[in-house]
Write an enzyme that holds these catalytic residues in place. Sequence first.
Site, PDB file in Angstrom:
ATOM      1  N   GLU A  21       0.797  -1.225   0.000  1.00 21.08           N
ATOM      2  CA  GLU A  21       0.000   0.000   0.000  1.00 21.08           C
ATOM      3  C   GLU A  21       0.831   1.278   0.000  1.00 21.08           C
ATOM      4  O   GLU A  21       0.364   2.311  -0.444  1.00 21.08           O
ATOM      5  CB  GLU A  21      -0.922   0.034   1.230  1.00 21.08           C
ATOM      6  CG  GLU A  21      -2.017  -0.996   1.227  1.00 21.08           C
ATOM      7  CD  GLU A  21      -3.193  -0.609   0.350  1.00 21.08           C
ATOM      8  OE1 GLU A  21      -3.278   0.554  -0.092  1.00 21.08           O
ATOM      9  OE2 GLU A  21      -4.035  -1.485   0.099  1.00 21.08           O
ATOM     10  N   ASP A  30      -6.877   8.184  -4.389  1.00 24.29           N
ATOM     11  CA  ASP A  30      -6.347   6.965  -4.994  1.00 24.29           C
ATOM     12  C   ASP A  30      -6.713   6.927  -6.475  1.00 24.29           C
ATOM     13  O   ASP A  30      -7.332   7.866  -6.999  1.00 24.29           O
ATOM     14  CB  ASP A  30      -6.811   5.718  -4.230  1.00 24.29           C
ATOM     15  CG  ASP A  30      -8.303   5.428  -4.376  1.00 24.29           C
ATOM     16  OD1 ASP A  30      -8.991   6.086  -5.187  1.00 24.29           O
ATOM     17  OD2 ASP A  30      -8.774   4.516  -3.672  1.00 24.29           O
TER      18      ASP A  30
END
Length: 160
Positions: A21, A30
Site C-alpha cells: 500500500e 487513490d
Amino acid sequence: MNKPLRGAALAAALAGLVALEGSETTAYRDIAGVPTICSGTTAGVKMGDKATPEQCYQMTIKDFQRFERIVLDAIKVPLNVNEQTALTFFCYNVGPVCTTSTAFKRFNQGRATEGCQALAMWNKVTINGQKVVSKGLVNRRNAEIKQCLEPSSQYSSLLW
C-alpha cells in the site's frame, strides 16, 4: 475455526501490507479518486487530512484487523497463514465486497489453489464509468496470488 494472526505473523502481515500500500501521512486521491491516507485507509478521510506515522500505524492495524475479521467470518474451511494473509490483503484493497468474489467461493468449496488464482479477476478500476485494467492492481494481485499459493505447514487455526 480460523483465528486472527498474532505476534510475528501479524507483524509480518502488517509489513507486507505497508509494502503493498505504501504509507502517506497526507490525504490523497487513490486511482479511483477516493480520499485515502496512510496505508490505504479511506473511512472518514477527507482531502486535507493529515496523520502522524504512529497514527498511520494504528489505522493500519485497525483496518487490517477489520478486514481479517471479514475473511474469518466468510471462509468456512481451514486456511494456512499465507492464504489468510493474502485474502486479508485482498479484502483490505477491495472492501467487504470481497466476500462475493469467486476466490471466496472457491475457498469455501475446498478449492484453495483455484481460489488463490481467482484473485487475478479483480484487476480493474472504474474511471469515468468504465472498467479499466490497472497495472498496479495486476501487480498487487500477482503478489497476493504468490503469497496465497506459498506452501505453509502452519494453519491459522493452529497458531495458538
